[in-house]
Scaffold this active site. Sequence first.
Site, mmCIF file in Angstrom:
data_model
loop_
_atom_site.group_PDB
_atom_site.id
_atom_site.type_symbol
_atom_site.label_atom_id
_atom_site.label_comp_id
_atom_site.label_asym_id
_atom_site.label_seq_id
_atom_site.Cartn_x
_atom_site.Cartn_y
_atom_site.Cartn_z
ATOM 1 N N GLU A 189 -0.400 -0.642 2.626
ATOM 2 C CA GLU A 189 -1.154 -0.631 3.728
ATOM 3 C C GLU A 189 -2.691 -0.901 3.675
ATOM 4 O O GLU A 189 -3.389 -0.213 3.591
ATOM 5 C CB GLU A 189 -1.041 1.070 4.088
ATOM 6 C CG GLU A 189 0.322 1.374 4.623
ATOM 7 C CD GLU A 189 0.522 2.705 4.966
ATOM 8 O OE1 GLU A 189 -0.507 3.470 4.993
ATOM 9 O OE2 GLU A 189 1.589 3.218 5.577
ATOM 10 N N GLU B 67 8.975 0.493 4.376
ATOM 11 C CA GLU B 67 8.733 1.588 4.548
ATOM 12 C C GLU B 67 8.734 2.163 5.947
ATOM 13 O O GLU B 67 8.425 1.630 6.991
ATOM 14 C CB GLU B 67 7.277 1.998 3.715
ATOM 15 C CG GLU B 67 7.010 3.561 3.965
ATOM 16 C CD GLU B 67 5.524 3.994 3.585
ATOM 17 O OE1 GLU B 67 5.024 3.421 2.424
ATOM 18 O OE2 GLU B 67 4.852 4.722 4.168
#
Length: 714
Positions: free
Chosen positions: A297, A403
């Site tokens: 991220e 994810e």
Amino acid sequence: MEMRAQNMLEMNVNRGYEEVSSEVRHTGSDVSINNPSSESSSGRVNLGKWASIMTLTFMGCLVSGVILSGKRDVMPELTKSEERALMVETVLKKEQYMVKIPFDFKWGEVDAAVREQGFVEVDTSQKFQEVMGFGGAFTESSAFNWAMLPKKIQEKVLEAYFGEDGIGYSVGRVHINSCDFSMASYNFDDVEDDFELEHFDSNVTHDAALLIPFIKAANAKNKYGPMKIFASPWSPPEWMKVPVDKNDKMTMKGSAWPVGLKNDPRYHRSWALYFSKWLTAYKNHGIDIWGVTIQNEPLFAAPWDACVWTPEYMRDFARDFLGPMLKENHPEVKIMGFDHNKDLVVEWAEILYADPEARAVFDGMAFHWYGGGVDRLIDGTYGYAMLQRLHNLAPDKFILPSEGCSCPGVKYGSILRAERKAHDIMQDLNNWSVGWVDWNLLLNFEGGPNHVGNICDAPILTREDFSDVVFQPEYFYTGHITRYVQPGAVNIYSSPTARYQKYKGGRANIIENLEGTLWSCDGSSRQEWTLKDNKVWLQDVIHEEWKFCLGTGDFEKQDQVFLKVCDSKDAGLFDLDDAGRLVLQADAPGNLYNQTMCLTVMDNSHRDAAMAVFEFCPDEVAPEDVPPQRKWDFQSVVDKEKGGITGEIVNGKHGKCLTAGWAFFQSSAFLNPDGSTVLVVLNEADEGVEFNIISDGDYVPTSIGPHSMQTYVY
């Protein structure tokens, strides 16, 4: 507000299910209940003249493998001489057990009448990407929870995920250094400016306590052999990072903006060397790492372990430091870029792949399922057309969902969360993804531990006293795909078309910021639009007074079509002109370009989940000069109650209907290495569907209940 909306939406799903359940009955007999870790071996297929088809159906509260009352009490005579034995296996949510129901059908030859009702068409000649596999994340929290279980229950968890009778996981993810689902922040070299990493803990002692034993146990159990495990860092050691505040405080938590890694080639080389040493340490423990992502991220300066990157910074680091380092020391390890939310994956890939030297370093792109922080209910609902565009940009690079999980907190027995995960996996696979990787494999009863309180759900949860585990509905929904789609399978063409009638599929279950997309027309409430006062709207289900309209303005993608609250500035004002165009008025508050915009289909795509977008168009044009993808047929009737016209909006190019979010009825199909065909069907509506499976010239009639999922293997 977010939690309240989610709770109400889940209540609506369950209530709508109960309203139509009286319409459905199951036809099986000799029902048996089995533990999910000892599922039947009936998934094996005989590929001779007689083939077995196995259907596994999971429902919120009721058995599927159903026939709608009064519709199919007597099966029609079929003309095809060759019959196929059909066996149905139905999965029931009942204390996380599975229910099996024998069920026989005969196959027939396709004629025009077969497509008059719902159908799923499978074409094994149209092949797409190869599937690498499926899995979840070996976080320290998961490893801690597993270590707390009795040996017998530890084995139960391993079998459920990796064993012969489990759901077939063959891919894993692990964090380099700590993540939020660790007991605390940690790394393997805390010595400031140790550029050569002379103090690096080559035994990775912290991970050797819990993580590595869990991974090794899973590898030993895995029916496909050693797993493909990839690794992602959340944060470098704090001494490699830019201080996060004016007091020059260095920490692994949070990140400076716009880049968290110090802008100095000494730190860049040292961080690349850190990757290499970590990979070597794991190899010395008997764990070969298949791939790495450069940063988890990279756009999020999270309050936990984090490090922000720009795409340009990641490109240069990969090209100049990490790529050369791994090519020298670990040439077998794959390198993936991005690893954040899918709405921006194309934007990043365009930069990472534009430089030829950097492009050669990257093997593919990883991405997450989250909705960019807009609303957790958006997670797992959007962005599939972006994956098609990503594939078109670099067809030689793989695409991996790395994810996805349901947050915040734990919701026991959540049908909504299971459905979101199932349809996200299916649509990612239908749009060139090579697998799907869940987040935590195992969390405690509260959704932790998490050292910053960011608790989430998981497919398997421990009981409060760690005496046993609980299987969430999403475990079974995920298993409908992962158990039967083998590593090395090939995604093939499938297209679902439902025919909702009595209930229009039930409540639309829509929320703000869902995308406008294109799906086969099905008569559902998600495709019933009203044109009134120059706005195009749907009635919401959480609060009847909430009305959502077509509009613009989210995720910084101003050309995309989203559902917006009708009285907000983002709701568009439209004209349906004589040329068949749905035109966004230039001076409308929701038109961020202040020019005439027309509704069209992104990339002129004909696949399910194609994205509706706006593009510039002339103020006036003759009907014959309008491209078919810009033409819309409002198949409408005057609605006196709503004061407008209501109906389906059909695209002139491919005949698909404008849909709020996604269709209730979905499918995904595969050819396995053993020669079997796998068809997965999902129905998220409050109403059951009768449909025909059409496969390479044959068809078989069947049906699916409300909020149900089926897997056919033949």
